[in-house]
Scaffold this motif. Structure first.
Motif, PDB file in Angstrom:
ATOM      1  N   VAL A 226     -53.376 -11.253   6.389  1.00 45.10           N
ATOM      2  CA  VAL A 226     -53.716 -11.306   4.971  1.00 45.10           C
ATOM      3  C   VAL A 226     -54.498 -10.062   4.564  1.00 45.10           C
ATOM      4  CG1 VAL A 226     -55.078 -12.526   3.220  1.00 45.10           C
ATOM      5  CG2 VAL A 226     -53.676 -13.818   4.844  1.00 45.10           C
ATOM      6  N   ILE A 227     -55.455  -9.672   5.395  1.00 43.72           N
ATOM      7  CA  ILE A 227     -56.272  -8.480   5.099  1.00 43.72           C
ATOM      8  C   ILE A 227     -55.402  -7.234   5.032  1.00 43.72           C
ATOM      9  CG2 ILE A 227     -58.046  -6.946   6.037  1.00 43.72           C
ATOM     10  CD1 ILE A 227     -59.418  -9.466   7.154  1.00 43.72           C
ATOM     11  N   ARG A 229     -52.200  -7.070   4.359  1.00 47.67           N
ATOM     12  CA  ARG A 229     -51.359  -7.137   3.171  1.00 47.67           C
ATOM     13  C   ARG A 229     -52.140  -6.738   1.926  1.00 47.67           C
ATOM     14  NH1 ARG A 229     -48.211 -12.903   4.210  1.00 47.67           N
ATOM     15  NH2 ARG A 229     -46.684 -12.118   5.739  1.00 47.67           N
ATOM     16  N   GLN A 230     -53.401  -7.218   1.819  1.00 47.73           N
ATOM     17  CA  GLN A 230     -54.237  -6.867   0.683  1.00 47.73           C
ATOM     18  C   GLN A 230     -54.503  -5.366   0.652  1.00 47.73           C
ATOM     19  OE1 GLN A 230     -57.641  -9.386   1.362  1.00 47.73           O
ATOM     20  NE2 GLN A 230     -56.821 -11.074   0.094  1.00 47.73           N
ATOM     21  N   ARG A 231     -54.754  -4.801   1.836  1.00 51.12           N
ATOM     22  CA  ARG A 231     -55.020  -3.368   1.935  1.00 51.12           C
ATOM     23  C   ARG A 231     -53.790  -2.570   1.511  1.00 51.12           C
ATOM     24  NH1 ARG A 231     -57.156  -2.265   7.531  1.00 51.12           N
ATOM     25  NH2 ARG A 231     -58.893  -3.481   6.647  1.00 51.12           N
ATOM     26  N   GLN A 233     -51.448  -3.585  -0.508  1.00 52.65           N
ATOM     27  CA  GLN A 233     -51.261  -3.760  -1.945  1.00 52.65           C
ATOM     28  C   GLN A 233     -52.215  -2.864  -2.722  1.00 52.65           C
ATOM     29  OE1 GLN A 233     -51.570  -7.798  -3.250  1.00 52.65           O
ATOM     30  NE2 GLN A 233     -51.107  -7.338  -5.383  1.00 52.65           N
ATOM     31  N   GLU A 234     -53.453  -2.755  -2.270  1.00 55.12           N
ATOM     32  CA  GLU A 234     -54.439  -1.888  -2.927  1.00 55.12           C
ATOM     33  C   GLU A 234     -53.993  -0.429  -2.862  1.00 55.12           C
ATOM     34  OE1 GLU A 234     -57.998  -2.749  -0.826  1.00 55.12           O
ATOM     35  OE2 GLU A 234     -58.348  -4.679  -1.847  1.00 55.12           O
TER      36      GLU A 234
END
Length: 256
Positions: A226-227, A229-231, A233-234
């Motif tokens: 999850v981390i 993927r968030q990174r 996306q950012e």
């Protein structure tokens, strides 16, 4: 199961208990919560296992199940599954590994779950308790006669701790055995890359704790995904903002 407290009868002893055929044994209904093995047509009651005995069996099942799943093998690991070893003999090993199809065949018959004489398991395991001769001598001869490819004897008794692997080796007459002691690792013949520490088998951790640790590791791995993927996306959003800013300045971001 290797915990029989019933002595093996000699010719001099008188036994007036009924003699059962294998088919009678398969459907025999005795005392509740008591399992029976069959030896020369006679019932052998199996007493309640010790906590260490239970822990060893549960640990082996846990490890074997994960090994079989990791190698995508159509095999199952079971406790309480009977193995017929002769015309009038049937045992209940502590752990049995067999094919799924053999288990389904046994499930399709009435009475107790027992692999018949021509339905060979790949591996049987016995944890030694009081009747040591039964595991080391009598059951060895039975499993050898039944052509069970591998028989593992786990001996947790203080001062005698070891694990004996007996296997049918091509070119050899009957079982060949290898002993493994504390500080060593056992190596299966049927599953050569299934390697376990003797010390951990003889003093196993609780399977419940292993499952908790496994779940915690899975959750940590999922959180890491999850981390990441968030990174990602950012970073995409930042790249899109930069591209928009360049367009405002009249610069084609694809040429930069």
């Amino acid at each position: 199961m290797s915990q029989s407290i019933a002595p093996v009868l000699t010719d001099q002893q008188v036994d007036d208990s009924p003699t059962l055929t294998f088919e009678e044994y398969r459907v025999y209904q005795g005392e509740l919560d008591v399992q029976y093995e069959l030896y020369k047509g006679k019932l052998i009651p199996m007493p309640t296992a010790t906590v260490l005995h239970i822990k060893i069996c549960e640990y082996l099942v846990y490890k074997l199940q994960r090994y079989l799943a990791a190698h995508n093998l159509d095999l199952v690991v079971k406790t309480g599954l009977g193995v017929r070893t002769d015309e009038d003999k049937s045992r209940i090993p502590d752990v049995v590994v067999c094919t799924q199809s053999l288990l389904e065949q046994a499930a399709g018959r009435p009475g107790a779950g027992i692999l018949d004489f021509d339905e060979k398991p790949l591996l049987v395991v016995e944890v030694v308790s009081e009747n040591r001769r039964a595991d080391y001598v009598i059951k060895r001869a039975e499993y050898e006669l039944a052509n069970v490819p591998e028989y593992c004897i786990i001996d947790p008794k203080s001062g005698k701790q070891k694990i004996r692997i007996l296997a049918l080796i091509e070119g050899e007459d009957g079982y060949t055995h290898t002993d493994f002691f504390t500080g060593e690792e056992i190596v299966s013949v049927v599953f050569p890359d299934f390697i376990l520490s003797v010390d951990e088998i003889l003093n196993p951790p609780l399977v419940e704790e292993l499952v908790k640790a496994e779940r915690a590791e899975l959750q940590e791995s999922q959180q890491q995904v999850v981390i990441e993927r968030q990174r990602a996306q950012e970073q995409r959003q930042l790249a899109e903002k930069l591209a928009a800013k360049l367009r405002e300045l009249g610069v084609d971001p694809d040429t930069v």
